[in-house]
Write an enzyme that holds these catalytic residues in place. Structure first.
Site, short mmCIF file in Angstrom:
data_model
loop_
_atom_site.label_atom_id
_atom_site.label_comp_id
_atom_site.label_asym_id
_atom_site.label_seq_id
_atom_site.Cartn_x
_atom_site.Cartn_y
_atom_site.Cartn_z
N SER A 138 0.81 -1.22 0.00
CA SER A 138 0.00 0.00 0.00
C SER A 138 0.85 1.27 0.00
O SER A 138 0.42 2.30 -0.55
CB SER A 138 -0.94 0.01 1.21
N ASP A 189 -1.69 5.33 8.69
CA ASP A 189 -1.41 4.15 7.88
C ASP A 189 -0.90 4.57 6.50
O ASP A 189 -0.91 5.75 6.14
CB ASP A 189 -2.68 3.30 7.76
N THR A 191 -1.66 4.54 3.19
CA THR A 191 -2.30 5.32 2.13
C THR A 191 -2.41 6.80 2.48
O THR A 191 -1.93 7.66 1.72
CB THR A 191 -3.67 4.74 1.77
N GLU A 330 -10.56 6.81 1.74
CA GLU A 330 -10.10 5.43 1.56
C GLU A 330 -11.07 4.43 2.19
O GLU A 330 -11.47 4.58 3.35
CB GLU A 330 -8.72 5.23 2.19
N ASP A 377 -5.09 0.38 -4.78
CA ASP A 377 -3.63 0.34 -4.80
C ASP A 377 -3.11 -1.03 -5.21
O ASP A 377 -2.04 -1.16 -5.77
CB ASP A 377 -3.06 0.74 -3.44
N HIS A 378 -3.93 -2.07 -4.97
CA HIS A 378 -3.56 -3.46 -5.28
C HIS A 378 -4.75 -4.35 -4.94
O HIS A 378 -5.75 -3.88 -4.38
CB HIS A 378 -2.35 -3.91 -4.45
N HIS A 480 -0.88 -9.76 -0.72
CA HIS A 480 -1.34 -9.07 -1.92
C HIS A 480 -1.07 -9.90 -3.16
O HIS A 480 -0.32 -10.88 -3.11
CB HIS A 480 -0.61 -7.73 -2.07
#
EC number: 3.1.3.1
Length: 530
Positions: A138, A189, A191, A330, A377-378, A480
């Site tokens: 992230s 965090d 992001t 987010e 982001d993924h 991920h």
């Protein structure tokens, strides 16, 4: 309104001004005429040269230059303000949408062709690799959005050489924008951090908290609204809710330096209604010590609630001050559901994000000066809508009704089970029958009960696997994956088609009119190591 800073003043012209101030006006007039003339010639030449396919919105490398063409078109007026709502669905891949769409159709008894709000605004996809791996994290993913550059996994707005890169949020603030970060995880965090802080590793959350408040940051405060969890990183280690490694009290610092501090959404709303939006900012709204609870666990406020209030606050402040705004929202815990392989939590988090996206688009439509971009982001978990549960050739099925009957996250249920197990082993059997089975919505077989009892003190993975098996939902990892992720937008067709994740950042740079090289120079030397 704060005056937009001129980032491109020509040094030779400034030198000439100093030598002969009387010539300043003539120079200004001649220079403007020359620049406008050259621009019109260049734009005309490009439009003539391009084939029709390349003139279409979103075509090739020209897609980020459409704003200059719009300036020449009476049919496409450029709004006086340029508000941006960037939404990041952390960890949400294409299968998350498929799973949630079918889940919603089942629960609400909708036809098979009913779609999500996001589906209505699908415009393309994004490729997500970082510089250090084909599978990003992230931090690197968010840095691609915020700095429009690739970096290594773990990097918070720093590049491969650990030098800080200027972000679109910092550039927007220098240009006089209002700015905000709204998340359901800790506000420190990866992001949100990558837009307002600079750290060599995402774990440096104490440093990130300081940067987000403007402490030790060469630009001072760049964020007007911080909303989410993560209170513990703003409290000293001597406080019962503090998790910092030092004794700094950043909540007290915020109060002493003009921030309005709120520990509940209703508190923030009352501040806005009583003082006015502009007088409420800057605002530090922290609703949980760490991450906010799961949507499925009947958490309040929801992401939709937070989005509604954040837009009311930023929209009103924008109207009061005539400033544009940039805001990140987010859907943080979609990612956590993927890491936990918890499909029941996953679909609820995606539904909550979809509702927040709807609110953002309706806000944009009501104003005419706002674009909304949503991407991930993924992907997390390697989610599959289908699972082989026997040695025989599998049936082509998956069962949304299983997920619909589950009424709590597997984390919540596992924590409750661990408490019972630590008190009395006899309570475990009672808990399974009286609490666990009703919460799961199905009877457990002997093998499943045996697994749960064996792992009674840490049963989250077991419970998630049992639910997934019953629903015929599969996972390939707790981490991920490199799956391409979708892009959705309202008012940003320049991102139509196949993008690198850095293209999201490049669009933001062009739309906001920021000079990231200038920002990077301004922040050089910032401490980015805890």
């Amino acid at each position: 309104m704060s005056e937009k800073r001129d980032l491109t003043l020509d040094r030779d012209e400034e030198s000439l001004r100093r030598r002969d101030p009387s010539k300043a006006h003539k120079i200004d007039s001649a220079l403007v005429k020359a620049i406008v003339g050259l621009l019109l010639i260049a734009i005309g030449a490009i439009l003539v040269w391009l084939p029709p396919s390349e003139k279409a919105v979103g075509a090739g490398s020209s897609r980020f230059g459409d704003w200059s063409a719009n300036l020449l078109s009476n049919s496409t007026p450029v709004p006086a303000k340029r508000n941006v709502i960037l939404m990041v669905s952390d960890g949400m891949g294409p299968t998350s949408l498929s799973l949630t769409r079918s889940f919603r159709q089942y629960v609400d008894k909708l036809p098979y062709n009913d779609i999500l709000n996001l589906d209505k605004h699908f415009i393309g996809h994004s490729r997500t690799r970082s510089t250090s791996s084909l599978i990003t994290d992230s931090a690197a993913g968010a840095t691609a959005f915020s700095c429009a550059k690739k970096s290594y996994n773990g990097a918070i707005a720093v590049l491969d050489d650990d030098s800080a890169c200027g972000t679109v949020l910092e550039g927007a603030k220098l240009n006089g924008y209002l700015t905000g970060l709204v998340v359901r995880t800790s506000i420190t965090d990866a992001t949100p951090a990558a837009f307002a802080a600079h750290a060599q590793d995402r774990s440096m959350q104490d440093l990130i908290a300081e940067h987000e408040l403007g402490i030790g940051h060469p630009l001072g405060r760049s964020v007007d609204l911080l909303m989410g969890g993560g209170l513990c990183h703003f409290l000293p280690n001597s406080h019962k809710q503090g998790c910092r490694h030092d004794d700094r009290d950043l909540v007290q610092y915020a109060k002493e330096n003009g921030w309005r501090v709120a520990m509940a959404l209703e508190e923030l709303k009352q501040e806005r209604e009583h003082h006015g939006a502009n007088q409420t900012l800057p605002a530090l709204a922290l609703f949980a010590p760490t991450d906010m609870p799961w949507e499925i666990d009947h958490s309040a406020p929801s992401l939709a609630d937070m989005t509604q209030e954040a837009l009311a606050l930023m929209g009103s402040a924008s109207d009061e001050t005539d400033q544009s705004f940039f805001m990140l929202i987010e859907g943080s815990r979609i990612d956590h559901a993927g890491h936990s392989n918890d499909p029941s939590s996953q679909v609820r988090e995606v539904l909550a994000y979809d509702e927040a996206f709807k609110i953002a688009v309706e806000f944009a439509k009501s104003r005419g000066d706002t674009v909304v971009i949503s991407t991930s982001d993924h992907e997390t978990g390697g989610l599959t809508a289908g699972r082989q549960t026997t040695k025989e050739y599998p049936e082509y099925v998956w069962y949304p009704e299983v997920l619909a009957n589950v009424d709590h996250s597997t984390h919540y249920l596992a924590n409750e089970l661990a408490v019972r197990a630590s008190q009395d082993k006899k309570d475990v059997e009672e808990f399974i029958e009286q609490v666990l089975e009703p919460s799961l919505g199905f009877d457990l077989n002997k093998h499943e009960k045996k697994r749960i009892k064996k792992h009674a003190h840490s049963a989250q993975d077991v419970l998630a696997d049992i639910v997934s098996t019953h629903a015929h939902v599969g996972w390939t990892t707790h981490g991920h994956t490199a799956v391409d992720v979708n892009v959705y937008a309202y008012g940003a067709d320049e991102l139509r088609g196949s993008n690198e994740n850095t293209d999201i950042g490049k669009f933001l740079v062009d739309y906001l009119g920021v000079d990231l090289e200038f920002v990077t120079e301004k922040i050089s030397g910032i401490r980015n190591k805890q």
